[in-house]
Design an enzyme around this catalytic site. Structure first.
Site, PDB file in Angstrom:
ATOM      1  N   GLU A   1     -17.003  81.147  39.146  1.00 10.77           N
ATOM      2  CA  GLU A   1     -17.427  81.381  40.537  1.00 10.77           C
ATOM      3  C   GLU A   1     -16.291  82.005  41.349  1.00 10.77           C
ATOM      4  OE1 GLU A   1     -19.076  77.608  41.893  1.00 10.77           O
ATOM      5  OE2 GLU A   1     -21.023  78.170  41.068  1.00 10.77           O
TER       6      GLU A   1
ATOM      7  N   GLU B   1     -24.905  78.334  34.616  1.00 12.95           N
ATOM      8  CA  GLU B   1     -25.078  77.083  35.371  1.00 12.95           C
ATOM      9  C   GLU B   1     -26.409  77.124  36.101  1.00 12.95           C
ATOM     10  OE1 GLU B   1     -22.124  75.586  38.063  1.00 12.95           O
ATOM     11  OE2 GLU B   1     -20.494  76.377  36.826  1.00 12.95           O
TER      12      GLU B   1
END
Ligand code: BG6
Length: 484
Positions: free
Chosen positions: A191, A383
């Site tokens: 991220e 995810e």
């Protein structure tokens, strides 16, 4: 539900991160990581969804000194460090094709700026990878998942300092070289866009040390982009049959209405999210971002050769996390809805989780289509999942139908996106075994197919047990689609 939509060899599995899973924070020669310093705050005392920033030297020193009642859940994780064999056996029982984990950088380089790696740390991951391969599970390894060595924060103010590029590349080359015969799938920064929300967790920046926070964050990000591109280069040289991707927290943004002001606002928000993958997949800064820097008095210092490195060493695939979508409005001062690291206006068409994350399976299909159109590289969902409170029934079972419903709806939309022509490599459901929450450090926010007996304060036996979703996911993997 239709079947047969997923390609042969689709990489089904689960995802985790060292700092939320391993525990043993001071064993095996490991140095402290940034997340070892983030403590648990009870729900009633939280002021936002993000309780993870350390902002100043003083705060850091106080945390290091410790005080009575300190509770640092990420230091204990779920003790994967000692129980990895049992956990991997459970993943194998579900039929995992891949398992996403991160290497804890301070297990390999306790301070981050040493020349010589810590052999005990390297040996630990050898054992984990061997165990996975024994069960026919491909490791998918993140190099940096919010766990940089704390020393790099104290000495260098994190990624604001250019020297971190070399430290990171040395770390990446060390692990590529060590595990080249065991690990074929790699991710650079988890991220990468999170630094704009949390400078400490994303880039190791103590914001009190800088005058212009946004400037510092984008400079740090430039260093991370260069480090990531150099890691891509190293991976291709050291592991010719390897594949390496970037990783984005994807935030699809919808306009609040069809008013062109709202549409423009949504477009601009979306561009800000896709800026990161623009650099890492296309290999250059998009013009809208260069304009944004000008307007906001941000000057990125680039060294000669940086632009070439970014352009020449783009990623092989684009991976992302997907939990929610956002809504943008052209009119300012709209009410904000809390997400984990992001916020936005409430979408009235969607339901929310117990943590206020809006649930949007169709948004996943929209995102997949949009990103594939834009980049034309294979995508990988690394995810996705539902954080929820689970109840253990008297007979010991955990009836998590809500989790099954969430996953079924998202996997169905993935299948549809593949039918639409999207090239999707795999899906690793977040927190396949219950672990510590990144944003709140709770244990009680659970994502797993496997329940772990531990509470927010570290009480419990750590025993593992299968939830109802365990058998459901096993069936999805076995049939390579949803059949119920
Ligand atoms: C992602 C992170 O943002 O979301 C994970 O990469 C994290 O580390 C996951 O755990 C879920 O967030 P949370 O806050 O519910 O743990």
């Amino acid at each position: 539900m239709s079947t047969g939509r997923f390609p042969e060899g689709f990489l089904w599995g689960g995802a985790t991160a060292a700092n939320q899973l391993e525990g043993a924070y001071n064993e095996g020669g490991k140095g402290l990581s940034i997340f070892d310093m983030v403590s648990f705050i009870p729900k009633e005392e939280r002021t936002s969804g993000i309780e993870m920033d350390v902002r100043s030297e003083q705060e850091l020193n106080d945390l290091l000194a410790g005080k009575e009642g300190d509770n640092f859940p990420k230091r204990r994780g779920i003790d994967f460090y000692h129980r990895y064999k049992e956990d991997i056996a459970l993943f194998a029982e579900m039929g995992f094709k891949t398992f996403r984990l991160s290497i804890s950088w301070p297990r390999i380089f306790p301070n981050g700026d040493e020349q010589e790696p810590n052999e005990e740390g390297l040996a630990f991951y050898d054992q984990v990878f061997d165990e996975l391969l024994k069960h026919g599970i491909e490791p998918l390894v993140t190099l940096s998942h919010y766990e940089m060595p704390l020393h790099l924060v104290k000495e260098y103010n994190g990624w604001t300092d250019r020297r971190l590029v070399d430290f990171f590349v040395h770390y990446a080359e060390t692990v590529f070289d060590r595990y080249k015969d065991k690990v074929k799938y790699w991710l650079t920064f988890n991220e990468i866009n999170v630094s704009t929300i949390s400078p400490y967790i994303g880039s190791g920046i103590l914001v009190d040390r800088v005058d212009h926070v946004e400037q510092a964050v984008y400079q740090a990000l430039h260093h991370q982009f260069v480090a990531s591109a150099r890691a891509v280069k190293a991976c291709h040289e050291i592991i010719p049959d390897g594949q390496i991707g970037c990783m984005l927290a994807r935030m699809e943004v919808y306009p609040e209405t069809c008013n062109p002001d709202d549409v423009l606002a949504a477009l601009e928000e979306d561009q800000k999210n896709l800026f990161f993958t623009d650099v890492q997949v296309r290999g250059y800064y998009p013009s809208f971002m260069l304009q944004y820097f000008k307007k906001n008095n941000i000057q990125i210092e680039m060294l000669p050769g940086d632009e070439e490195i970014l352009l020449q060493h783009t990623v092989d695939f684009l991976s992302f996390s997907y939990y929610m979508t956002m809504v943008a409005s052209g009119s300012p001062d709209k009410a904000k809805e809390k997400g984990n690291f992001f916020s936005g206006i409430t979408n009235p068409y969607l339901e929310s989780s117990d943590w206020g994350w809006q649930i949007d399976p169709k948004g996943l299909r929209i995102s997949l289509k949009k990103m594939y159109d834009r980049y034309q590289v294979p995508l990988f969902i690394v995810e996705n999942g539902l954080g929820a409170y689970d109840t253990v029934e008297e007979d010991g079972s955990i009836q998590d139908d809500y989790r099954i419903d969430y996953l079924r709806a998202h996997i169905d939309q993935m299948g549809e996106a593949i039918q639409d022509g999207v090239e999707l490599m795999g899906y690793t459901s977040w927190g396949c075994i219950d672990l510590i929450s990144a944003s709140t450090s709770e244990m009680s926010k659970r994502y797993g197919f496997v329940y772990v007996d531990q509470d927010d304060y570290g009480n419990g036996t750590l025993a593992r047990s299968k939830k109802k979703s365990f058998d459901w996911y096993k069936q999805v993997i076995a049939s390579n689609d949803i059949i119920d």
